[in-house]
Design an enzyme around this catalytic site. Structure first.
Site, PDB file in Angstrom:
ATOM      1  N   GLU A   1       0.860  -1.191   0.000  1.00  0.00           N
ATOM      2  CA  GLU A   1       0.000   0.000   0.000  1.00  0.00           C
ATOM      3  C   GLU A   1       0.895   1.239   0.000  1.00  0.00           C
ATOM      4  O   GLU A   1       1.788   1.349   0.834  1.00  0.00           O
ATOM      5  CB  GLU A   1      -0.911  -0.028   1.236  1.00  0.00           C
ATOM      6  CG  GLU A   1      -1.652   1.262   1.525  1.00  0.00           C
ATOM      7  CD  GLU A   1      -2.481   1.768   0.345  1.00  0.00           C
ATOM      8  OE1 GLU A   1      -3.261   0.988  -0.213  1.00  0.00           O
ATOM      9  OE2 GLU A   1      -2.308   2.951  -0.024  1.00  0.00           O
TER      10      GLU A   1
ATOM     11  N   SER B   1     -20.404   7.223   0.692  1.00  0.00           N
ATOM     12  CA  SER B   1     -21.602   7.390   1.524  1.00  0.00           C
ATOM     13  C   SER B   1     -21.723   6.334   2.614  1.00  0.00           C
ATOM     14  O   SER B   1     -22.522   6.488   3.530  1.00  0.00           O
ATOM     15  CB  SER B   1     -22.872   7.343   0.660  1.00  0.00           C
ATOM     16  OG  SER B   1     -22.834   8.305  -0.356  1.00  0.00           O
TER      17      SER B   1
ATOM     18  N   HIS C   1     -25.580  -1.203  -0.785  1.00  0.00           N
ATOM     19  CA  HIS C   1     -26.635  -1.134  -1.788  1.00  0.00           C
ATOM     20  C   HIS C   1     -27.383  -2.460  -1.879  1.00  0.00           C
ATOM     21  O   HIS C   1     -26.816  -3.525  -1.639  1.00  0.00           O
ATOM     22  CB  HIS C   1     -26.034  -0.739  -3.132  1.00  0.00           C
ATOM     23  CG  HIS C   1     -25.530   0.671  -3.138  1.00  0.00           C
ATOM     24  ND1 HIS C   1     -26.378   1.754  -3.125  1.00  0.00           N
ATOM     25  CD2 HIS C   1     -24.275   1.181  -3.088  1.00  0.00           C
ATOM     26  CE1 HIS C   1     -25.670   2.867  -3.101  1.00  0.00           C
ATOM     27  NE2 HIS C   1     -24.373   2.546  -3.062  1.00  0.00           N
TER      28      HIS C   1
ATOM     29  N   VAL D   1       4.162   0.966  -5.237  1.00  0.00           N
ATOM     30  CA  VAL D   1       4.788   0.104  -6.243  1.00  0.00           C
ATOM     31  C   VAL D   1       5.393   0.965  -7.346  1.00  0.00           C
ATOM     32  O   VAL D   1       4.734   1.848  -7.885  1.00  0.00           O
ATOM     33  CB  VAL D   1       3.750  -0.884  -6.815  1.00  0.00           C
ATOM     34  CG1 VAL D   1       4.329  -1.643  -8.012  1.00  0.00           C
ATOM     35  CG2 VAL D   1       3.309  -1.857  -5.737  1.00  0.00           C
TER      36      VAL D   1
ATOM     37  N   ARG E   1     -14.682   8.471  -7.710  1.00  0.00           N
ATOM     38  CA  ARG E   1     -15.169   7.222  -8.292  1.00  0.00           C
ATOM     39  C   ARG E   1     -14.198   6.801  -9.398  1.00  0.00           C
ATOM     40  O   ARG E   1     -13.796   7.631 -10.209  1.00  0.00           O
ATOM     41  CB  ARG E   1     -16.547   7.427  -8.897  1.00  0.00           C
ATOM     42  CG  ARG E   1     -17.575   8.044  -7.960  1.00  0.00           C
ATOM     43  CD  ARG E   1     -18.845   8.369  -8.753  1.00  0.00           C
ATOM     44  NE  ARG E   1     -19.881   8.987  -7.934  1.00  0.00           N
ATOM     45  CZ  ARG E   1     -20.006  10.297  -7.745  1.00  0.00           C
ATOM     46  NH1 ARG E   1     -19.144  11.134  -8.294  1.00  0.00           N
ATOM     47  NH2 ARG E   1     -20.983  10.779  -6.996  1.00  0.00           N
TER      48      ARG E   1
ATOM     49  N   SER F   1     -18.771   2.307  -7.224  1.00  0.00           N
ATOM     50  CA  SER F   1     -20.002   1.850  -6.585  1.00  0.00           C
ATOM     51  C   SER F   1     -20.626   0.747  -7.428  1.00  0.00           C
ATOM     52  O   SER F   1     -20.640   0.861  -8.651  1.00  0.00           O
ATOM     53  CB  SER F   1     -20.967   3.034  -6.471  1.00  0.00           C
ATOM     54  OG  SER F   1     -22.163   2.631  -5.853  1.00  0.00           O
TER      55      SER F   1
ATOM     56  N   CYS G   1     -11.758  13.065  23.783  1.00  0.00           N
ATOM     57  CA  CYS G   1     -12.487  13.810  22.747  1.00  0.00           C
ATOM     58  C   CYS G   1     -13.875  14.073  23.284  1.00  0.00           C
ATOM     59  O   CYS G   1     -14.673  13.156  23.433  1.00  0.00           O
ATOM     60  CB  CYS G   1     -12.554  12.975  21.472  1.00  0.00           C
ATOM     61  SG  CYS G   1     -13.778  13.523  20.270  1.00  0.00           S
TER      62      CYS G   1
ATOM     63  N   CYS H   1     -16.389  16.010  22.122  1.00  0.00           N
ATOM     64  CA  CYS H   1     -17.528  16.055  21.185  1.00  0.00           C
ATOM     65  C   CYS H   1     -18.070  14.652  20.930  1.00  0.00           C
ATOM     66  O   CYS H   1     -19.266  14.420  20.939  1.00  0.00           O
ATOM     67  CB  CYS H   1     -17.119  16.689  19.867  1.00  0.00           C
ATOM     68  SG  CYS H   1     -16.524  18.378  20.012  1.00  0.00           S
TER      69      CYS H   1
END
Lengths: 486, 413
Positions: free
Chosen positions: A34, A48, A52, A173, A314, A347, A410, A412
């Site tokens: 990676e 999102s 689906h 890579v 995307r 997606s 934290c 919040c």
């Protein structure tokens, strides 16, 4: 360093990690390469977070088959990996007769794809599911769900790592070659990996990996989707997802509101082709538009409810002038035996990931012997969710056992010191600030780390010996500080 | 789970909470508990190592820690009780609090509560700043914490967005520590910080302040490399053709403070959108009987001296409430901001006692008066040589002038 293994996976997004985890059931050695310092830094964490149902895809395509299969696999997977999942369903809403026609054809298509429980609802039935929703009819898909996309990606990687997969983070890579038997992969770190099986799950960069092997038939056109994140104050205003009936030829499913499993609401995504596969900028034009649409979709929204913007890309295979969708490319290449190539997994890639993992495993099995591991551990340690989501009595027990749970860092998001320490000591040994953020949710709330970042910096200094130059936001070139005060 | 009771619980141990607790004790309350999230008292004052605090109250200019220490010494001298390193996770409308610390998770039933949690800074996300999300973007207060409390430098070449007081203070601080501060950009046609800070932090160090100019884009994928700024029109939108690129590795945001009222909202305290704080009456009591609010959690102050004064009132009235001397009323005299006034509080008064209104004007002006009127009847007036949104105005109103007023309007004329 030269490292020999059975399988090399390029790209630790949700797809690469799902494949790695699936393969970790067997007696094969796996290296995941990676380029970023953490997993899921591209499209996998910037979407999102919707599972689906599979109504939108042409029957017989990979997108149709893998999304329905992946959706069905997700429940058990999330239970094993200890991450939150909610099947909250979706209303695809028609505003006119044309829209109703679209709903019927979507329903037919969905049924051909084996999507369970589809129903066309009238206004009264729609109101029962989501009070106040507009439109004249809706297609209800109960199997649509929400999930934390980076949570899933990280959990898959951690579980794969626990089962022996080696993750090489920060290993971009630079070159790939093939000798008589093996693929040889060089990384920016100057290291070399060799394996008979090479898997390209590089997402937005998958065309570049192909090019390194001399495969030039693919090109990725990044298509940006911008989002705004809303304050948790609005938690509970949406009980289901509401999408407009799709327009023909659109590159996305239209701007909509999406609740997240952590209680925020997202507005977005927009759809705009950009030149670079890492251009994650937000623009004032789109943010203004998202705010306007947000106020129309959610009357309770106040101007102070916007806490953050982000964008994702995307991996489109069609150029902007063509638009629309192409099916996923998942292929075992005859010209490069052992090269398993995944291109254009946009997606529903998140939903499909577990099924893609199975499909890739079948392909890998033709090149290496997949013998079951004696001790595959399918479960990730820990519990689902966060300390602040527990009942009060359970919180009291945990604090009594470990005082680090009593110290909220934290405020919040009410994330405790124990959760921050767990995030710092993560199994993938990511040591960036965003790594802590994605794992613990600290700094994700309305003050965006204004209050807790200084405290996290202090913890890293006091308990892990960090010096000012050791703090990185996300990448090697993103130091937080310039040094000590003179 | 441990379950305890206290007559008065003060939430927050910054300047407001300390002054409120001390005042409650001086007014006779024996059982006061102060809860502070940090391991030390003083709140944000601890990182405010510049001077200028206390001029109104003590006639001398102190640093933040010095100002806090006066109250901490008094707090200890009064033998007041505190839980440090303790966070209030939630409160309900019946004044039951859930608190957490390394010592355990507890439920506290309070006879009265004073909310004094302070405020937080508005962020890049809150103002929807366009561009990338690289390292090097800090709220001014976070940068102040790193530099003053942790001895860590945030960058070498800085741009300050917004002219709030902390931004101005940090422009000077960064300069003193060897960074180059390019400019301060303020979207409004006037500065939002105090005039004395413009002089002492910018002018004295030749740091330019550009009004009606804003940062409209961020650049840099890993660490910030620069910002695009542009002049803005009256609608605060960028004027095409005025864009320019300013190289920098650091952007400090000083674009407003937001009262930290999540606890209050959780308890269903009625809020006021103009201030971001609770609606209160002339005893600083919120819509919940026995729950009072003061300091920056009620409305953002420019001077800590006024925070202390307001908190002392809250402490006194909380004790009166505990003694049965304050009851919610059937009807109040409503107070509304009129022409030229951005907000005024308290939002309603009983009419039973004299009170002081705190307000901010909407725009700068000279040689004007602030009027308090009951329709056309003039009840109070304060003549001002200069009025500025950055400077809170306080005006006293006598109860015996109120007559049968039902609604007061505060305006600038």
């Amino acid at each position: 360093m030269m490292k020999k293994c059975d399988v090399i996976i390029i790209g630790a997004g949700v797809v690469g990690n799902a494949i790695a985890r699936e393969l970790s059931r067997y007696e094969v050695s796996i290296a995941v390469l990676e380029k970023e310092l953490d997993v899921a830094m591209g499209a996998s964490s910037r979407n999102s977070g919707v599972l689906h149902s599979g109504i939108h895809y042409k029957p017989g395509t990979l997108r149709a088959r893998l999304s329905v299969q992946g959706n069905a696999m997700m429940k058990d997977l999330c239970s094993d990996l200890k991450i939150k999942i909610e099947y909250i369903g979706k209303l695809t809403v028609a505003q006119d007769e044309d829209g109703i026609e679209t709903l019927h054809s979507l329903k037919e298509q969905g049924e051909a794809n084996n999507v369970p429980g589809l129903e066309i609802l009238d206004q009264e039935q729609m109101q029962q599911i989501q009070p106040g929703v507009g439109g004249i009819k809706a297609l209800y898909s109960p199997s649509t769900g929400i999930i934390c996309p980076y949570g899933l990606s990280i959990a898959l990687a951690e579980n794969a790592a626990a089962n022996g997969v080696e993750f090489y983070l920060g290993h971009g890579v630079t070159n790939i070659s093939k000798n008589s038997r093996e693929f040889v992969v060089n990384t920016a770190q100057g290291e070399e990996f060799e394996a008979p099986v090479l898997i390209n799950s590089a997402g937005l960069f998958s065309d570049r990996v192909c090019e390194m092997l001399g495969i030039d038939e693919y090109r990725i056109y990044p298509c940006r989707g911008e989002y705004l994140v809303l304050d948790k104050r609005l938690k509970g205003t949406l009980s289901t997802l509401v999408y407009p009936a799709p327009r023909k030829g659109g590159a996305g499913l239209g701007i909509h509101l999406t609740n997240t499993v952590d209680g925020n609401i997202l507005i977005g995504p927009s759809s705009e082709y950009v030149d670079e596969p890492d251009d994650f900028a937000s623009t004032s034009e789109i943010m203004t538009q998202l705010k306007k649409e947000g106020h129309e979709l959610l009357p309770e929204l106040s101007t102070t409810d916007f806490i953050r913007s982000f964008s994702g890309l995307r991996a489109k295979q069609n150029p902007p002038e063509v638009g629309g969708y192409k099916d996923f490319i998942i292929e075992s290449r005859d010209d490069f035996p052992g090269f398993i190539n995944l291109v254009g997994i946009e997606s529903p890639g998140l939903t499909s990931a577990p099924a893609i993992g199975l499909m890739a495993k079948e392909m890998v099995g033709r090149f290496v012997d997949l013998k079951d591991k004696d001790r595959f551990v399918s479960e990730r340690p820990g519990s689902v969710g966060f300390f602040h989501e527990l009942p009060e009595e359970k919180k009291a027990d945990l604090v009594a056992k470990n005082p680090d749970y009593g110290e909220v860092i934290c405020r919040c998001e009410q994330i405790t010191k124990k959760e921050i320490l767990d995030a710092i000591q993560n199994p993938l040994r990511n040591s960036t600030i965003n790594g802590i953020k994605y794992r613990s949710r600290a700094m994700m709330g309305r003050c965006q780390g204004g209050f807790c970042l200084p405290r996290i910096v202090e913890i890293l200094k006091q308990e892990f010996g960090y010096k000012p130059e050791d703090y990185l936001l996300q990448s090697k070139g993103s130091p937080l500080f310039s040094g000590r005060v003179r | 789970m441990q379950n305890i009771k206290h007559d008065l619980v003060v939430i927050g141990g910054g300047p407001a909470g300390l002054a409120a607790a001390i005042s409650a004790r001086r007014n006779g309350c024996r059982d006061v508990l102060l809860i502070e999230r940090a391991k030390t008292y003083g709140g944000i004052l601890n990182q405010c190592i510049h001077d200028g605090f206390g001029l109104h109250r003590f006639g001398e200019t102190l640093t933040g820690p010095e100002y806090a220490q006066l109250y901490i010494d008094e707090f200890k001298a009064q033998r007041l009780e505190a839980m440090l390193g303790t966070i209030v996770l939630s409160m309900d409308s019946g004044r039951n609090l859930y608190v957490s610390s390394r010592n355990g998770f507890k439920k506290i039933e309070a006879g009265a509560v004073i909310l004094s949690m302070g405020c937080r800074e508005r962020t890049a996300g809150a103002i929807s700043l366009p561009g990338t999300r690289p390292a090097g973007i800090y709220t001014a207060g976070a940068a102040q914490n790193f530099i003053n409390l942790q001895n860590i430098m945030v960058g070498k070449q800085a741009v300050i967005m917004g002219s709030g007081d902390i931004g101005l203070i940090m422009a000077r601080r960064m300069t003193l520590e060897g960074a180059k501060v390019e400019s301060v950009f303020e979207i409004l046609p006037y500065a939002s910080g105090l005039p004395r800070n413009i002089q002492q932090c910018l002018n004295d160090y030749d740091i330019p302040l550009h009004l009606s100019t804003s940062v409209i884009n961020l650049h840099g994928k890993e660490r910030l490399t620069g910002v695009t700024v542009a002049e803005v029109n009256e609608g605060l939108m960028p004027v095409p053709g005025t864009e320019r690129y300013v190289p920098c590795d650091t952007l400090l945001l000083s674009v407003g403070l937001i009262p930290e009222n999540e606890l209050s909202r959780g308890a269903n305290v009625v809020m006021e959108s103009r201030t971001g704080g609770a609606q209160v009456d002339d005893t600083l009591m919120t819509s919940l009987p026995g729950v009072f609010s003061c300091g920056n959690v009620l409305h953002v102050h420019d001077l800590v001296d006024h925070v202390s004064e307001e908190a002392e009132l809250a402490g006194r009235f909380a004790v009166e409430y505990l003694d049965g001397g304050i009851q919610p009323r059937e009807s109040y005299i409503q107070i509304e901001p009129g022409e030229g006034v951005r907000y005024v509080l308290p939002q309603k008064v009983s009419g039973a006692r004299d009170f002081t209104l705190s307000l901010r004007v909407a725009a700068p002006s000279r040689n004007q008066s602030v009027w308090v009127k009951d329709s056309e009847k003039k009840l109070a007036r304060k003549k001002m040589l200069r009025l500025h949104p950055a400077e809170m105005v306080r005006i006293k109103v006598k109860a015996n002038k109120l007559g049968s007023a039902k609604r007061l309007c505060v305006s600038v004329k």
